[in-house]
Design an enzyme around this catalytic site. Structure first.
Site, mmCIF file in Angstrom:
data_model
loop_
_atom_site.group_PDB
_atom_site.id
_atom_site.type_symbol
_atom_site.label_atom_id
_atom_site.label_comp_id
_atom_site.label_asym_id
_atom_site.label_seq_id
_atom_site.Cartn_x
_atom_site.Cartn_y
_atom_site.Cartn_z
ATOM 1 N N ASP A 90 0.858 -1.179 0.000
ATOM 2 C CA ASP A 90 0.000 0.000 0.000
ATOM 3 C C ASP A 90 0.894 1.228 0.000
ATOM 4 O O ASP A 90 2.007 1.206 0.530
ATOM 5 C CB ASP A 90 -0.918 -0.025 1.236
ATOM 6 C CG ASP A 90 -2.054 0.979 1.100
ATOM 7 O OD1 ASP A 90 -2.161 1.625 0.024
ATOM 8 O OD2 ASP A 90 -2.828 1.118 2.046
ATOM 9 N N SER A 91 0.370 2.287 -0.599
ATOM 10 C CA SER A 91 1.153 3.525 -0.729
ATOM 11 C C SER A 91 1.355 4.222 0.606
ATOM 12 O O SER A 91 2.257 5.033 0.747
ATOM 13 C CB SER A 91 0.425 4.467 -1.673
ATOM 14 O OG SER A 91 -0.871 4.736 -1.153
ATOM 15 N N GLN A 182 -11.846 7.064 -4.977
ATOM 16 C CA GLN A 182 -12.399 7.652 -3.761
ATOM 17 C C GLN A 182 -13.824 8.117 -4.076
ATOM 18 O O GLN A 182 -14.424 7.646 -5.024
ATOM 19 C CB GLN A 182 -11.494 8.803 -3.277
ATOM 20 C CG GLN A 182 -10.170 8.310 -2.694
ATOM 21 C CD GLN A 182 -10.359 7.547 -1.383
ATOM 22 O OE1 GLN A 182 -11.366 7.702 -0.687
ATOM 23 N NE2 GLN A 182 -9.398 6.701 -1.056
ATOM 24 N N ASP A 259 -8.192 -7.194 1.415
ATOM 25 C CA ASP A 259 -7.172 -7.229 2.457
ATOM 26 C C ASP A 259 -7.781 -6.579 3.682
ATOM 27 O O ASP A 259 -8.610 -5.680 3.563
ATOM 28 C CB ASP A 259 -5.928 -6.418 2.067
ATOM 29 C CG ASP A 259 -6.121 -4.939 2.351
ATOM 30 O OD1 ASP A 259 -6.840 -4.289 1.570
ATOM 31 O OD2 ASP A 259 -5.603 -4.439 3.371
ATOM 32 N N CYS A 297 -14.817 -25.937 11.989
ATOM 33 C CA CYS A 297 -13.545 -25.537 11.379
ATOM 34 C C CYS A 297 -12.588 -26.725 11.369
ATOM 35 O O CYS A 297 -12.524 -27.490 12.329
ATOM 36 C CB CYS A 297 -12.939 -24.386 12.178
ATOM 37 S SG CYS A 297 -11.311 -23.861 11.590
ATOM 38 N N CYS A 299 -9.198 -26.377 10.953
ATOM 39 C CA CYS A 299 -7.806 -25.896 11.076
ATOM 40 C C CYS A 299 -7.053 -26.706 12.127
ATOM 41 O O CYS A 299 -7.649 -27.444 12.918
ATOM 42 C CB CYS A 299 -7.770 -24.395 11.394
ATOM 43 S SG CYS A 299 -7.924 -23.974 13.141
ATOM 44 N N CYS A 302 -8.135 -25.955 15.824
ATOM 45 C CA CYS A 302 -9.425 -26.542 16.220
ATOM 46 C C CYS A 302 -9.330 -28.058 16.387
ATOM 47 O O CYS A 302 -10.063 -28.630 17.185
ATOM 48 C CB CYS A 302 -10.508 -26.173 15.212
ATOM 49 S SG CYS A 302 -11.000 -24.443 15.366
ATOM 50 N N HIS A 328 -6.266 -19.645 13.567
ATOM 51 C CA HIS A 328 -7.657 -20.039 13.339
ATOM 52 C C HIS A 328 -8.409 -18.987 12.525
ATOM 53 O O HIS A 328 -9.084 -19.317 11.536
ATOM 54 C CB HIS A 328 -8.394 -20.300 14.660
ATOM 55 C CG HIS A 328 -9.870 -20.304 14.466
ATOM 56 N ND1 HIS A 328 -10.548 -21.408 13.976
ATOM 57 C CD2 HIS A 328 -10.789 -19.306 14.590
ATOM 58 C CE1 HIS A 328 -11.827 -21.094 13.821
ATOM 59 N NE2 HIS A 328 -11.993 -19.831 14.194
HETATM 60 ZN ZN LIG Z 1 -10.094 -23.404 13.512
#
Ligand SMILES: [Zn+2]
Length: 361
Positions: A90-91, A182, A259, A297, A299, A302, A328
């Site tokens: 980013d600028s 903008q 983002d 989940c 992951c 988890c 997570h």
């Molecule tokens: Zn998770």
């Protein structure tokens, strides 16, 4: 040169493939924020394992420390961060404005003082983009002028004009650059800003100055405007949007890249994203809860740790819980993108979005 191909569409939503400097990513995609060259608490290896294909760093923060010369001398940001995926920067326009910089309009320069040691920096929009490439970014973002919300119409008009002038200056640099529109949530100003960027011509197009407190429906209308004006063959990027519900609305309206510090910052504050909405893992009610952070989940956190354990680590101020929560929350956010890409390819995005939002609440 950046290449982008739309692969499948479902309504206005699309999947695509982005390639820049031999590095690849599939869209819609989410870029974790590595503001100072690191996603807090994580290593680049963790990001790879999570399936992250692109990151965004911030030129302003890296300029004031360690500085563009040092980053160049140590081999550039990819080398420095040990990150071989796609890298956006980013600028820093957003930070420069929030931190009260002075502007010399006549000379078209932004002047600001480092909050660390008081060093004064003076940059033209062209300098800003050149510095991003000097740091070895793959994709540079234009310097834009982002007013706060709410802002008077005259302020928004002035910000569109200035952002357009600055975009023209940024475009003088060769390389893969995204323009940023903008105009707040004023439909005519947003449309004017988007069109001006298309007239200048960039490799990709972003929307800035959104998700800063305005009503969600008005923000969604800006995605529709961008979808209409930005070329179908170019990637579209909504900056700073990280709430799962809002990102799905943007994907439905043809947006490709996102983002936000939302999943990572929330994680470090104890806010865990789950398919049934977010929960505060610091609360006493989780003290004896042997279940995973999110039962839906898959992951690594988890499958291996309980809410009770992570609650205990928070209370005992053991640092590892922040890393667990970050892993997570990022996995959760990335899984929304994976599911979205699958649903778009299947032609079932609307159903997926509605089901997710109903559960999420
Ligand atoms: Zn998770």
């Amino acid at each position: 040169m950046l290449k982008f191909d739309v692969k499948t569409t479902d309504g206005n939503a699309r999947t695509g493939r982005l390639e820049v400097n031999g590095r690849k990513a599939v869209t819609p995609m989410f870029m974790p924020v590595a503001t100072r060259g690191s996603v807090r608490t994580l290593l680049s290896k963790d990001l790879k394992e999570l399936g992250v294909e692109a990151l965004i760093s911030n030129m302003y923060h890296l300029l004031i420390r360690p500085g563009a010369d040092i980053i160049q001398e140590v081999g550039g940001l990819h080398e420095f961060m040990n990150w071989d995926g796609v890298l956006f920067t980013d600028s820093g326009g957003f930070q420069m404005i929030r931190k009260g910089f002075e502007q010399d309009i006549k000379e078209n320069k932004v002047k600001f003082k480092s909050e660390l040691d008081g060093t004064v920096f003076e940059l033209t929009p062209t300098d800003d983009v050149e510095l991003q490439f000097k740091m070895d970014t793959d994709v540079a973002m234009c310097l834009d002028y982002c007013p706060p919300y709410p802002a008077e119409r005259e302020t928004l008009e002035a910000s569109v004009d200035k952002t357009t002038r600055w975009a023209e200056e940024c475009r003088k640099v060769d390389g893969d650059i995204f323009g940023i529109s903008q105009g707040g949530i004023e439909p005519d100003l947003r449309a004017k800003s988007c069109q001006a960027l298309v007239d200048i011509g960039f490799q990709g197009y972003a929307l800035g100055g959104l998700s800063i407190g305005e009503p969600a429906e008005k923000m969604y209308a800006m995605f529709d405007i961008a979808d209409e004006i930005y070329p179908q063959e170019a990637p579209r990027y909504v900056m700073g949007l990280g709430s799962p519900v809002e990102m799905l609305e943007a994907i439905e309206r043809g947006m490709d890249i996102f983002d936000s510090a939302y999943p990572t910052r929330n994680a470090r504050h104890g806010s865990i994203l789950t398919h049934k909405g977010s929960l505060d893992i610091r609360k006493a009610k989780f003290k004896k809860d042997n279940g995973p952070l999110d039962p839906d989940c898959d992951c690594s956190i988890c499958s291996e740790y309980s809410r009770a354990y992570i609650n205990h680590l928070c209370r005992a101020e053991e640092l590892s819980w922040m890393r667990m929560a970050t892993l997570h929350n990022l996995h959760f956010t990335l899984s929304i993108f994976k599911e979205s890409r699958r649903a778009i390819a299947d032609g079932s995005f609307q159903g997926y979005k509605e089901k997710f939002q109903k559960n999420y609440g």
